[in-house]
Enzyme design. Structure first.
Site, short mmCIF file in Angstrom:
data_model
loop_
_atom_site.label_atom_id
_atom_site.label_comp_id
_atom_site.label_asym_id
_atom_site.label_seq_id
_atom_site.Cartn_x
_atom_site.Cartn_y
_atom_site.Cartn_z
N ASP A 2 -16.91 -7.65 34.70
CA ASP A 2 -15.73 -6.86 35.90
C ASP A 2 -16.06 -7.06 36.64
O ASP A 2 -17.23 -7.55 37.29
CB ASP A 2 -16.54 -5.53 34.94
N ASN A 4 -13.28 -9.71 38.06
CA ASN A 4 -12.97 -10.91 38.56
C ASN A 4 -11.37 -10.50 39.06
O ASN A 4 -11.17 -11.28 39.90
CB ASN A 4 -12.40 -11.34 37.17
N ARG A 6 -10.88 -8.54 41.37
CA ARG A 6 -11.84 -8.11 43.02
C ARG A 6 -12.01 -9.19 43.74
O ARG A 6 -12.17 -9.61 45.17
CB ARG A 6 -12.62 -7.00 42.78
N TRP A 7 -12.82 -9.79 42.65
CA TRP A 7 -13.33 -11.67 43.53
C TRP A 7 -12.59 -12.34 44.03
O TRP A 7 -12.45 -12.85 45.29
CB TRP A 7 -13.65 -12.01 43.24
N HIS A 19 -10.53 -14.39 36.87
CA HIS A 19 -11.00 -15.01 35.90
C HIS A 19 -11.59 -16.50 35.55
O HIS A 19 -12.79 -16.66 34.88
CB HIS A 19 -9.89 -14.79 34.74
N LEU A 113 -29.85 -19.99 20.78
CA LEU A 113 -29.64 -18.82 21.14
C LEU A 113 -27.71 -18.07 20.57
O LEU A 113 -26.86 -19.20 20.48
CB LEU A 113 -28.88 -18.82 23.19
N SER A 171 -16.88 1.46 28.97
CA SER A 171 -15.66 1.37 28.81
C SER A 171 -15.02 1.02 27.54
O SER A 171 -14.73 0.31 27.26
CB SER A 171 -15.64 0.72 29.89
N GLU A 182 -31.09 0.42 26.87
CA GLU A 182 -31.48 0.29 28.56
C GLU A 182 -30.17 -0.12 29.47
O GLU A 182 -29.60 -0.76 28.88
CB GLU A 182 -32.20 -0.02 29.28
#
Ligand code: IPE
Ligand code: MG
Length: 229
Positions: A2, A4, A6-7, A19, A113, A171, A182
């Protein structure tokens, strides 16, 4: 992932620039996870609720995603990353679906991964689709059978849940699977999230005692659990 928008806003740029920078942050984060021995990384790329954003942002996000998937397959493969796209594909374009299927197929042999990209995903959607599949097959609905029917059944429950961007809520992300995760909230905007921020999250996680419903004294000689069995 979360923050992107505002950046971008802070830099007087369009939201889509945020984005795009978010994809760069994800690329580094995958590398950082690999070098730290993380085996599974699950990211929330587009939620069931994100469709209600302005149409140009939705179409821009889909385009950025589609391009990134095609562009990154080779590098991800070279780094042993196996891709899964998790979510309801029915609303996605046939072109994007074809790119996702192709990326999953091309990375299917990779073992270092697992990268789950949640796309048109919602935690409530996942629980409902699992329950309805079990119900229509006549199977009993139990925590164990639901676990196996979830869209995330191919990986263990997450140990650590990180949300960037300063909000402290889930959300509608992995609702079922985060029962014993955690939670870690960072004020960092996602495009700024780097190796130091990941290390801070992992350090905070390492300092927590996970009891899974037991008491502290019962945990002393038990190695750190990786799965809430
Ligand atoms: C990224 O951040 C989340 C996505 C849906 C890709 P946002 O777009 O929610 O950024 P903010 O919250 O407006 O800063
Ligand atoms: Mg946001």
């Amino acid at each position: 992932m979360d923050g992107n928008g505002r950046w971008a806003k802070k830099r007087f740029l369009p939201r889509l620039a945020g984005h795009k920078q978010g994809v760069e942050a994800l690329r580094s984060c995958v590398q950082d996870c690999r070098t730290r021995g993380v085996r599974v990384l699950t990211v929330f790329a587009f939620s069931s609720e994100n469709w209600s954003r302005p149409a140009d942002e939705v179409s821009g996000l889909m385009e950025i995603l589609g391009l990134a998937v095609v562009r990154e397959i080779k590098a991800l493969s070279e780094n042993g990353v196996r891709l899964y796209f998790v979510g309801d594909r029915s609303a996605l374009s046939s072109k994007l679906i074809a790119a996702l299927v192709d990326a999953e197929r091309k990375t299917a042999e990779n073992e270092q991964l697992v990268l789950n990209v949640c796309l048109n995903y919602g935690g409530r959607w996942d629980i409902a689709q699992a329950a309805s599949r079990l119900a229509s097959s006549g199977a009993l609905i139990t925590p164990k059978s639901l676990d196996g029917a979830m869209a995330m059944a191919h990986v263990p429950d997450p140990d650590l849940f990180i949300r960037t961007g300063g909000e402290q809520r889930l959300s509608n992300f992995l609702l079922w699977q985060t029962a014993y995760s955690e939670l870690y909230f960072s004020d960092c905007l996602w495009p700024d999230f780097g190796a130091n921020d990941l290390d801070a999250a992992i350090a905070a996680y390492s300092g927590r005692e996970r009891r899974f419903g037991k008491i502290s004294e019962q945990m002393i000689s038990i190695p750190k659990a990786t799965h809430a069995d």
